[in-house]
Write a protein that holds these residues in place. Structure first.
Motif, PDB file in Angstrom:
ATOM      1  N   GLY A  19       0.890  -1.109   0.014  1.00  0.00           N
ATOM      2  CA  GLY A  19       0.001   0.030   0.001  1.00  0.00           C
ATOM      3  C   GLY A  19       0.803   1.214  -0.240  1.00  0.00           C
ATOM      4  N   THR A  20       0.351   2.490   0.579  1.00  0.00           N
ATOM      5  CA  THR A  20       0.953   3.574   0.537  1.00  0.00           C
ATOM      6  C   THR A  20       0.882   4.233   1.736  1.00  0.00           C
ATOM      7  OG1 THR A  20      -1.071   4.840  -0.243  1.00  0.00           O
ATOM      8  CG2 THR A  20       0.308   3.925  -2.008  1.00  0.00           C
ATOM      9  N   VAL A  21       1.890   5.004   2.071  1.00  0.00           N
ATOM     10  CA  VAL A  21       1.892   5.933   3.281  1.00  0.00           C
ATOM     11  C   VAL A  21       2.189   7.319   3.184  1.00  0.00           C
ATOM     12  CG1 VAL A  21       3.140   6.268   5.513  1.00  0.00           C
ATOM     13  CG2 VAL A  21       2.921   3.979   4.328  1.00  0.00           C
ATOM     14  N   SER A  22       1.287   8.264   3.694  1.00  0.00           N
ATOM     15  CA  SER A  22       1.298   9.588   3.530  1.00  0.00           C
ATOM     16  C   SER A  22       2.172  10.273   4.584  1.00  0.00           C
ATOM     17  CB  SER A  22      -0.142  10.331   3.369  1.00  0.00           C
ATOM     18  OG  SER A  22      -0.871   9.852   2.336  1.00  0.00           O
ATOM     19  N   LEU A  32      -3.275  -2.231   1.608  1.00  0.00           N
ATOM     20  CA  LEU A  32      -4.181  -3.089   1.006  1.00  0.00           C
ATOM     21  C   LEU A  32      -4.989  -3.889   1.950  1.00  0.00           C
ATOM     22  CD1 LEU A  32      -1.832  -3.742  -2.203  1.00  0.00           C
ATOM     23  CD2 LEU A  32      -3.799  -2.353  -2.070  1.00  0.00           C
ATOM     24  N   PRO A  33      -6.246  -4.369   1.607  1.00  0.00           N
ATOM     25  CA  PRO A  33      -6.818  -5.433   2.673  1.00  0.00           C
ATOM     26  C   PRO A  33      -5.946  -6.590   2.668  1.00  0.00           C
ATOM     27  CG  PRO A  33      -8.231  -4.290   0.993  1.00  0.00           C
ATOM     28  CD  PRO A  33      -6.942  -3.933   0.586  1.00  0.00           C
ATOM     29  N   PRO A  34      -5.968  -7.574   3.696  1.00  0.00           N
ATOM     30  CA  PRO A  34      -6.832  -7.288   4.722  1.00  0.00           C
ATOM     31  C   PRO A  34      -6.163  -6.482   5.880  1.00  0.00           C
ATOM     32  CG  PRO A  34      -5.606  -9.164   4.924  1.00  0.00           C
ATOM     33  CD  PRO A  34      -5.320  -8.576   3.748  1.00  0.00           C
ATOM     34  N   LEU A  35      -5.052  -5.777   5.587  1.00  0.00           N
ATOM     35  CA  LEU A  35      -4.487  -4.664   6.606  1.00  0.00           C
ATOM     36  C   LEU A  35      -5.358  -3.670   6.949  1.00  0.00           C
ATOM     37  CD1 LEU A  35      -0.824  -4.927   5.314  1.00  0.00           C
ATOM     38  CD2 LEU A  35      -1.562  -6.278   7.381  1.00  0.00           C
ATOM     39  N   ARG A  36      -5.363  -3.017   7.899  1.00  0.00           N
ATOM     40  CA  ARG A  36      -6.168  -1.999   8.444  1.00  0.00           C
ATOM     41  C   ARG A  36      -5.232  -0.531   8.363  1.00  0.00           C
ATOM     42  NH1 ARG A  36      -9.320  -4.098  13.647  1.00  0.00           N
ATOM     43  NH2 ARG A  36     -10.381  -5.647  12.809  1.00  0.00           N
ATOM     44  N   SER A  37      -5.864   0.607   7.989  1.00  0.00           N
ATOM     45  CA  SER A  37      -5.242   1.781   7.993  1.00  0.00           C
ATOM     46  C   SER A  37      -4.790   2.133   9.446  1.00  0.00           C
ATOM     47  CB  SER A  37      -6.128   3.032   7.629  1.00  0.00           C
ATOM     48  OG  SER A  37      -6.416   2.762   6.099  1.00  0.00           O
ATOM     49  N   ALA A  38      -3.636   3.099   9.495  1.00  0.00           N
ATOM     50  CA  ALA A  38      -3.119   3.300  10.731  1.00  0.00           C
ATOM     51  C   ALA A  38      -2.204   4.583  10.843  1.00  0.00           C
ATOM     52  CB  ALA A  38      -2.227   2.205  11.460  1.00  0.00           C
ATOM     53  N   THR A  39      -2.250   5.187  11.841  1.00  0.00           N
ATOM     54  CA  THR A  39      -1.241   6.634  12.071  1.00  0.00           C
ATOM     55  C   THR A  39      -0.149   6.340  12.929  1.00  0.00           C
ATOM     56  OG1 THR A  39      -3.027   7.374  13.662  1.00  0.00           O
ATOM     57  CG2 THR A  39      -3.270   7.796  11.165  1.00  0.00           C
ATOM     58  N   GLY A  40       0.844   6.965  12.748  1.00  0.00           N
ATOM     59  CA  GLY A  40       1.918   7.029  13.760  1.00  0.00           C
ATOM     60  C   GLY A  40       2.709   8.331  13.630  1.00  0.00           C
ATOM     61  N   PRO A  95      15.592  10.482  18.050  1.00  0.00           N
ATOM     62  CA  PRO A  95      15.738   9.334  17.330  1.00  0.00           C
ATOM     63  C   PRO A  95      15.449   9.475  15.842  1.00  0.00           C
ATOM     64  CG  PRO A  95      14.114   8.991  18.691  1.00  0.00           C
ATOM     65  CD  PRO A  95      14.594  10.237  19.086  1.00  0.00           C
ATOM     66  N   ARG A  96      15.915   8.835  14.938  1.00  0.00           N
ATOM     67  CA  ARG A  96      15.566   9.019  13.426  1.00  0.00           C
ATOM     68  C   ARG A  96      14.355   8.298  13.275  1.00  0.00           C
ATOM     69  NH1 ARG A  96      19.119   4.584   9.913  1.00  0.00           N
ATOM     70  NH2 ARG A  96      18.735   2.885  10.993  1.00  0.00           N
ATOM     71  N   ALA A  97      13.402   8.930  12.179  1.00  0.00           N
ATOM     72  CA  ALA A  97      12.036   8.380  12.099  1.00  0.00           C
ATOM     73  C   ALA A  97      12.288   7.524  11.041  1.00  0.00           C
ATOM     74  CB  ALA A  97      11.444   9.688  11.604  1.00  0.00           C
ATOM     75  N   VAL A  98      11.681   6.187  11.241  1.00  0.00           N
ATOM     76  CA  VAL A  98      11.778   5.252   9.926  1.00  0.00           C
ATOM     77  C   VAL A  98      10.092   4.860   9.837  1.00  0.00           C
ATOM     78  CG1 VAL A  98      12.422   2.853   9.440  1.00  0.00           C
ATOM     79  CG2 VAL A  98      13.901   4.177  11.107  1.00  0.00           C
ATOM     80  N   VAL A  99       9.814   4.912   8.449  1.00  0.00           N
ATOM     81  CA  VAL A  99       8.483   4.514   8.128  1.00  0.00           C
ATOM     82  C   VAL A  99       8.591   3.270   7.438  1.00  0.00           C
ATOM     83  CG1 VAL A  99       6.600   5.233   6.460  1.00  0.00           C
ATOM     84  CG2 VAL A  99       8.157   7.198   7.344  1.00  0.00           C
ATOM     85  N   THR A 100       7.384   2.490   7.990  1.00  0.00           N
ATOM     86  CA  THR A 100       7.555   0.996   7.359  1.00  0.00           C
ATOM     87  C   THR A 100       5.819   0.750   7.125  1.00  0.00           C
ATOM     88  OG1 THR A 100       7.279   0.153   9.816  1.00  0.00           O
ATOM     89  CG2 THR A 100       9.626   0.129   8.683  1.00  0.00           C
ATOM     90  N   LEU A 101       5.627  -0.184   6.433  1.00  0.00           N
ATOM     91  CA  LEU A 101       4.311  -0.655   6.126  1.00  0.00           C
ATOM     92  C   LEU A 101       4.368  -2.167   6.016  1.00  0.00           C
ATOM     93  CD1 LEU A 101       1.441  -0.033   5.772  1.00  0.00           C
ATOM     94  CD2 LEU A 101       2.106   0.259   3.096  1.00  0.00           C
ATOM     95  N   GLY A 102       3.714  -2.833   7.031  1.00  0.00           N
ATOM     96  CA  GLY A 102       3.657  -4.212   7.097  1.00  0.00           C
ATOM     97  C   GLY A 102       5.075  -4.884   7.283  1.00  0.00           C
TER      98      GLY A 102
END
Length: 377
Positions: free
Chosen positions: A263-266, A306-314, A348-355
Motif C-alpha cells: 500500500g501507500t503511506v502519506s 491493501l486489505p486485509p491490513l487496516r489503516s493506521a497512523t503514527g 531518534p531517526r524516524a523510520v517509515v514502514t508498512l507491514g
C-alpha cells in the motif's frame, strides 16, 4: 496561498513605505523649502543673464525656493556685499548670489553670501566659450557648498566680530541634506553606517523544501522565521556585529505518498528550531549567511494499506541539529531575499514502514532549502 500572499505584502509594506515617502514628498515639505536669493546684476549682459538663469535652475533642481531680486545700480565691492546681505536678510534666505562681469570683460566675479556661516566669498572665472554660462552656474553652486562646509564648526561659536546682519541662521534640514554628499567627500561627515541585514527585529516568511537522504520527500511547506540581531543602527547591542538569534518554524511540509508492496503511506513533517545566524557584511547587496541550531523535528504518517491490513497512523518526535549556509540579497535597507540550505540530523531517526517493509527514513540527514522575504521592523 491567498493568505500567504497577504502575509508577504503586510511584511513588505513597512520596508517600501520610506521609498514611497521619498518618491512623493508631501506638500508641506515642498512649501517649507529653504530660500536662495539671486541678485540680478548686469541684467543687460546676455552672458551674465544666461548664467543667472542656469544658476536658478541648478538651485531649483536641488529643491530650494529661488527668489530673484533686481539690483538697481552698480557700485563698488562694499556696495555689492551690502546688497547681497540685505537681500538675503529681507527675503529670509539662507544665502544670496550674484554674477558680475569684470571691467576687463574676459572674466566674471561670482559673489556668494551665506547667512549660515556669515561669510562672503568671491571667485573669478573666465567667460570665454559657449559653455561659459554653464561653467559659471556650476562654479557658483560649488562656491556656496564650499562656504557652507564651515557650518558645523561655527555652530558652537559666536558670530564673527563685525559681521553684517549680526544674526547667524541655523542650517535648514534641506540644506543639510543637500550638503551631506559634499561633507562626506570632504571628510567632514563620516558615511552613515549601514544596518546589518539581520540587525534588530526581523520577520521572514517563505517556503521550505525537505528531502531525506533515504526515500522521504521531496516535500514543500510554509516557513516563518523571527530574528533578533546586532548591527549598525539596528539594535541587538548584546550580540556581536552581524550575529543574530533566530526562531524557525517550518511546515507542515507535504510530499508524494510513499509506495510499498502492501500500500501507500502519506508523510507530514514539521520543525521548530532555535539558531545562531551570522550574516557577513561585504559592502555589497549580497551577504553570505551561516547558521547552526537545535530544535525539534516531528514526522506524522498515515498508512493506506491493501486489505486485509487496516489503516493506521503514527508519529515520531526527535531532537534535531541543523547546520546551514546561504546568501541574502538586499532589496531595500529593510528588506532582503534569503536563500539557504541546511542539513538536519535527528535523534531518534524516524523510520517509515508498512507491514514490515521499510519505505524510508528522515533525519539522517534530511536536507532543507529555504527561500524567504526578510523584513526588519
Amino acid at each position: 496561498m491567498r493568505s500567504f500572499s497577504l502575509l508577504t505584502w503586510l511584511l513588505l509594506a513597512p520596508a517600501l513605505a520610506p521609498m514611497r515617502a521619498e518618491a512623493a514628498p508631501p506638500p508641506e515639505a515642498a512649501a517649507a523649502a529653504s530660500r536662495v536669493v539671486i541678485v540680478e546684476a548686469d541684467a543687460d549682459d546676455p552672458l551674465v543673464r544666461e548664467a543667472a538663469t542656469r544658476l536658478r535652475a541648478e538651485l531649483g533642481a536641488a529643491g530650494f525656493e529661488v527668489v530673484r531680486v533686481p539690483r538697481a545700480r552698480r557700485g563698488d565691492a562694499h556696495d555689492a556685499r551690502d546688497a547681497l546681505e540685505r537681500a538675503a536678510q529681507d527675503e529670509g534666505a539662507f544665502a544670496a548670489a550674484a554674477i558680475f562681469r569684470s571691467r576687463a570683460g574676459a572674466t566674471a566675479d561670482l559673489w556668494i553670501v551665506d547667512r549660515v556661516t556669515q561669510k562672503t566669498v568671491v571667485r573669478t572665472v573666465e567667460v570665454s566659450g559657449a559653455a561659459a554660462p554653464s561653467v559659471m552656474a556650476v562654479r557658483a553652486v560649488e562656491l556656496l557648498q564650499a562656504s557652507l562646509l564651515e557650518a558645523n564648526l561655527l555652530s558652537t561659536r559666536a558670530p564673527p566680530e563685525g559681521a553684517a546682519g549680526g544674526e547667524r541662521v541655523a542650517v535648514p534640514d534641506d540644506v543639510r541634506r543637500w550638503m551631506a554628499p559634499v561633507r562626506r567627500q570632504a571628510g567632514a561627515d563620516p558615511a552613515a553606517a549601514r544596518a546589518g541585514m539581520l540587525a534588530g527585529v526581523g520577520v521572514e516568511a517563505g517556503l521550505v523544501a525537505l528531502l531525506s537522504a533515504d526515500g522521504i520527500g521531496p516535500a514543500l511547506g510554509p516557513a516563518l522565521r523571527l530574528s533578533y540581531g546586532a548591527g549598525a543602527g539596528g539594535g541587538g547591542g548584546a550580540l556581536p556585529a552581524g550575529l543574530a538569534a533566530r526562531l524557525t518554524f517550518a511546515g507542515p511540509a507535504l510530499g508524494p505518498a510513499l509506495e510499498g508492496v502492501l500500500g501507500t503511506v502519506s508523510v507530514r513533517q514539521e520543525m521548530a528550531l532555535l539558531e545562531a545566524v551570522w550574516a557577513l557584511e561585504t559592502g555589497t547587496a549580497v551577504s553570505p549567511v551561516l547558521s547552526a541550531g537545535l530544535g525539534g523535528f516531528h514526522l506524522f504518517i498515515s498508512g493506506d494499506p491493501l486489505p486485509p491490513l487496516r489503516s493506521a497512523t503514527g508519529e515520531v518526535w526527535s531532537i534535531a541539529a541543523t547546520f546551514g549556509g546561504g546568501a541574502g540579497l538586499r532589496l531595500t535597507e529593510r528588506a532582503a531575499l534569503l536563500l539557504d540550505a541546511h542539513a538536519i540530523f535527528a535523534e531518534p531517526r524516524a523510520v517509515v514502514t508498512l507491514g514490515g517493509e521499510r519505505l524510508g527514513t528522515a533525519g539522517r540527514p534530511t536536507f532543507a532549502g529555504y527561500l524567504g522575504l526578510l523584513v526588519r521592523l
